[in-house]
Design a protein around this motif. Structure first.
Motif, mmCIF file in Angstrom:
data_model
loop_
_atom_site.group_PDB
_atom_site.id
_atom_site.type_symbol
_atom_site.label_atom_id
_atom_site.label_comp_id
_atom_site.label_asym_id
_atom_site.label_seq_id
_atom_site.Cartn_x
_atom_site.Cartn_y
_atom_site.Cartn_z
ATOM 1 N N ILE A 103 0.817 -1.204 0.064
ATOM 2 C CA ILE A 103 0.038 -0.098 -0.007
ATOM 3 C C ILE A 103 0.718 1.223 -0.063
ATOM 4 N N PHE A 104 2.183 1.221 0.259
ATOM 5 C CA PHE A 104 2.963 2.282 0.317
ATOM 6 C C PHE A 104 3.124 2.921 -1.119
ATOM 7 N N GLU A 105 2.558 3.934 -1.545
ATOM 8 C CA GLU A 105 2.723 4.575 -2.945
ATOM 9 C C GLU A 105 3.408 5.831 -2.849
ATOM 10 N N PHE A 106 3.777 6.258 -4.088
ATOM 11 C CA PHE A 106 4.528 7.587 -4.254
ATOM 12 C C PHE A 106 3.815 8.836 -3.632
ATOM 13 N N TYR A 107 2.577 9.207 -3.968
ATOM 14 C CA TYR A 107 1.666 9.984 -3.419
ATOM 15 C C TYR A 107 1.246 9.824 -2.112
ATOM 16 N N ALA A 108 1.047 10.785 -1.224
ATOM 17 C CA ALA A 108 0.296 10.628 -0.129
ATOM 18 C C ALA A 108 -1.217 10.103 -0.246
ATOM 19 N N GLY A 109 -1.948 10.735 -1.100
ATOM 20 C CA GLY A 109 -3.311 10.350 -1.515
ATOM 21 C C GLY A 109 -3.432 8.872 -2.052
ATOM 22 N N ALA A 110 -2.383 8.401 -2.821
ATOM 23 C CA ALA A 110 -2.343 7.093 -3.292
ATOM 24 C C ALA A 110 -2.165 6.150 -2.141
ATOM 25 N N THR A 111 -1.351 6.611 -1.365
ATOM 26 C CA THR A 111 -1.489 5.562 -0.150
ATOM 27 C C THR A 111 -2.520 5.501 0.799
ATOM 28 N N LEU A 112 -3.121 6.716 0.981
ATOM 29 C CA LEU A 112 -4.143 6.716 1.850
ATOM 30 C C LEU A 112 -5.531 5.961 1.206
ATOM 31 N N VAL A 145 6.076 12.517 7.142
ATOM 32 C CA VAL A 145 7.548 12.556 6.915
ATOM 33 C C VAL A 145 7.595 13.334 5.538
ATOM 34 N N PHE A 146 8.169 14.495 5.259
ATOM 35 C CA PHE A 146 7.997 14.924 4.052
ATOM 36 C C PHE A 146 7.018 14.303 3.037
ATOM 37 N N PRO A 147 5.800 14.931 3.065
ATOM 38 C CA PRO A 147 4.714 14.371 2.334
ATOM 39 C C PRO A 147 4.841 14.846 0.846
ATOM 40 N N ILE A 148 4.570 13.931 -0.272
ATOM 41 C CA ILE A 148 4.462 14.082 -1.540
ATOM 42 C C ILE A 148 2.842 14.264 -1.857
ATOM 43 N N TRP A 149 2.562 15.299 -2.277
ATOM 44 C CA TRP A 149 0.887 15.435 -2.319
ATOM 45 C C TRP A 149 0.716 15.371 -3.788
ATOM 46 N N ALA A 150 -0.293 14.451 -4.057
ATOM 47 C CA ALA A 150 -0.746 14.529 -5.652
ATOM 48 C C ALA A 150 -1.506 15.698 -6.152
ATOM 49 N N SER A 151 -1.997 16.514 -4.985
ATOM 50 C CA SER A 151 -2.643 17.673 -5.423
ATOM 51 C C SER A 151 -1.882 18.753 -5.882
ATOM 52 N N ASP A 152 -0.511 18.830 -5.255
ATOM 53 C CA ASP A 152 0.447 19.869 -5.639
ATOM 54 C C ASP A 152 0.887 19.595 -6.927
ATOM 55 N N GLU A 153 1.176 18.280 -7.245
ATOM 56 C CA GLU A 153 1.565 17.825 -8.539
ATOM 57 C C GLU A 153 0.704 18.009 -9.409
ATOM 58 N N LEU A 154 -0.511 17.812 -9.392
ATOM 59 C CA LEU A 154 -1.663 18.280 -10.299
ATOM 60 C C LEU A 154 -1.855 19.483 -10.537
ATOM 61 N N HIS A 155 -1.671 20.289 -9.412
ATOM 62 C CA HIS A 155 -2.038 21.867 -9.500
ATOM 63 C C HIS A 155 -0.876 22.272 -10.400
ATOM 64 N N GLY A 156 0.303 21.864 -10.032
ATOM 65 C CA GLY A 156 1.516 22.468 -10.703
ATOM 66 C C GLY A 156 1.576 21.938 -12.313
ATOM 67 N N SER A 157 1.351 20.846 -12.456
ATOM 68 C CA SER A 157 1.300 20.394 -13.992
ATOM 69 C C SER A 157 0.325 20.975 -14.649
ATOM 70 N N MET A 158 -0.902 21.334 -13.914
ATOM 71 C CA MET A 158 -2.085 21.971 -14.857
ATOM 72 C C MET A 158 -1.507 23.687 -15.307
ATOM 73 N N VAL A 159 -0.884 24.236 -14.216
ATOM 74 C CA VAL A 159 -0.404 25.295 -14.577
ATOM 75 C C VAL A 159 0.698 25.494 -15.798
ATOM 76 N N ALA A 160 1.482 24.418 -15.599
ATOM 77 C CA ALA A 160 2.586 24.360 -16.746
ATOM 78 C C ALA A 160 2.224 24.007 -18.113
ATOM 79 N N LYS A 161 0.778 23.444 -18.252
ATOM 80 C CA LYS A 161 0.474 22.981 -19.479
ATOM 81 C C LYS A 161 -0.167 24.564 -20.065
ATOM 82 N N PHE A 162 -0.578 25.477 -19.344
ATOM 83 C CA PHE A 162 -0.935 26.654 -19.934
ATOM 84 C C PHE A 162 0.319 27.404 -20.370
ATOM 85 N N GLU A 163 1.413 27.485 -19.872
ATOM 86 C CA GLU A 163 2.615 27.906 -20.188
ATOM 87 C C GLU A 163 3.294 27.314 -21.650
ATOM 88 N N LYS A 164 3.002 25.823 -21.489
ATOM 89 C CA LYS A 164 3.486 25.092 -22.822
ATOM 90 C C LYS A 164 2.650 25.372 -23.821
#
Length: 425
Positions: free
Chosen positions: A87-96, A206-225
């Motif tokens: 169950i331990f996944e890369f993103y905190a949301g996936a693990t939960l 412990v240094f959580p990796i949030w899927a929401s941050d990744e999604l938000h950042g990737s969506m913003v980057a798409k506009f610039e791309k």
């Protein structure tokens, strides 16, 4: 007078060159941005690997420490370790998500398996075997069928699989084990919960990796791309023949668009994981993640239009500058306006503020539509052959479709601002 070239750094770190008020696309800046994001992602991978190692060491104490091993035993400790591994996944949301799915599937499957085991024991002998076999067939088959339903498979597929596994193990093991079935179920459930708690605490605190941050950042980057890719298409088409060929890499706009087109599955996964994550940072419990999926779909449709525009412009790339000159200036102005609109929408999402659509964006889009209608006027095309008219008209039609798609994108971004209660300027 010699022209002046200045460098402007955008909010996401991309660099554009402007010469006499006209845009200049710099593919090197986009590549640099992608390399920076890759380095950050590699660091996240390292952090995730360390966290998994820490969790495994903690759960292995059930084996390594004699007092704990004497309490739980060999078989039960195995379930705790297995829980951490699966169950331990890369993103905190996936693990939960996987942890809760495993917990729900274990409780339901274990409880039902316990009831079936107790019920079948009343018949004894051959009857016991028949009842267990029939129940495993019915409930196992029914749970497997539910896994094929798209809405359940997308969110609860792992829970359904764990239900089948736990139910079958508990129901069948009760037939042979001398130990009480209730004791078996309780001990294994406690070990699974222990592994789940270790994973969740390590993942969230412990240094959580949030899927929401990744999604938000990737969506913003798409506009610039997309804005950079759109500028690159027009810049490549209207530059003087044989000039600055080395400055514009032919792969840049095309590869950027392909990346956006191939992002659908990743976006859907991140949206599903983000919905499981608790409140953190700037994202609340009821944040409208589904709206990101709608925006992503519109962005991919916009990407297709930009690619079609690039193909249309490439087909007329051999035309003389005399043919392209009449609509060069208006198309460059419109391109700058549309690129600004795309970046403004991306910035509004990044900064979580309402986009000023009525004050700035909508008037710019209306002006672009009117200007495009004048580009194909008879006065500018009266001396051009029919085949050349068709080339120009197709390019202008593609730009008009881009304007219409941007109007749809503005509405989706506005709806996100309302649902997420973005601040007003």
């Amino acid at each position: 007078m010699a022209s002046t070239v200045i460098t402007i750094t955008d909010v996401v770190g991309a660099t554009r060159k402007e010469e006499n008020g006209k845009f200049r696309f710099s593919p090197v800046s986009v590549v640099s941005l992608l390399k920076e994001k890759t380095r950050k992602h590699d660091m996240k991978k390292l952090i995730h690997s360390i966290k998994v190692g820490v969790a495994l060491v903690i759960v292995s104490l059930l084996y390594l420490l004699d007092p704990l091993y004497g309490q739980v035993g060999d078989n039960n400790a195995m379930w705790a370790i297995m829980t951490v591994v699966v169950i331990f996944e890369f993103y905190a949301g996936a693990t939960l998500s996987k942890g809760l799915n495993r917990g729900i599937g274990t409780v339901l499957g274990g409880g039902l398996g316990y009831l079936i085991a107790i019920f079948s024991q009343e018949f004894g002998g051959v009857g016991n075997s028949i009842i267990v076999g029939i129940c495993v067939f019915i409930f196992g088959g029914a749970a497997t069928y539910t896994r094929l339903i798209p809405s359940i498979k997308r969110t609860y597929d792992y829970g359904a699989m764990i239900f089948i596994l736990t139910f079958s193990l508990v129901a069948v093991s009760g037939f042979r084990e001398d130990q009480n079935v209730m004791d078996i179920t309780r001990e294994r459930l406690v070990m699974i919960v222990l592994g789940f708690v270790i994973c969740i605490c390590t993942s969230l605190f412990v240094f959580p990796i949030w899927a929401s941050d990744e999604l938000h950042g990737s969506m913003v980057a798409k506009f610039e791309k997309l804005a950079s890719s759109f500028e690159g298409c027009l810049e490549e088409h209207f530059r003087l023949d044989g000039k600055d060929n080395e400055e514009i890499q032919p792969i840049s706009p095309f590869r950027i668009c392909i990346e956006v087109l191939h992002s659908k599955s990743k976006d859907e996964s991140l949206i599903n994981f983000a919905r499981w994550e608790p409140w953190h940072g700037k994202f609340g419990l009821s944040y409208p993640w589904k709206q990101y999926q709608k925006i992503g779909d519109v962005l991919r449709e916009l990407t297709v239009l930009i690619l079609s525009l690039k193909v249309g412009l490439k087909s007329s790339a051999q035309d003389s500058m005399a043919l392209r000159h009449p609509y060069k200036q208006p198309c460059e102005a419109i391109g700058s306006s549309l690129a600004w609109t795309i970046r403004e929408l991306g910035d509004s999402i990044k900064e979580m503020r309402r986009c000023q659509s009525e004050a700035f964006i909508v008037p710019k889009l209306k002006s672009a539509r009117q200007e495009l209608s004048r580009v194909v006027s008879i006065s500018k095309l009266e001396k051009v052959e029919d085949a050349d008219i068709l080339k120009i008209a197709s390019s202008v039609a593609a730009l008009i479709e881009i304007v219409e798609k941007l109007e749809e994108l503005v509405k989706e971004v506005e709806e996100l601002g309302e649902l997420a209660s973005f601040c007003r300027n």
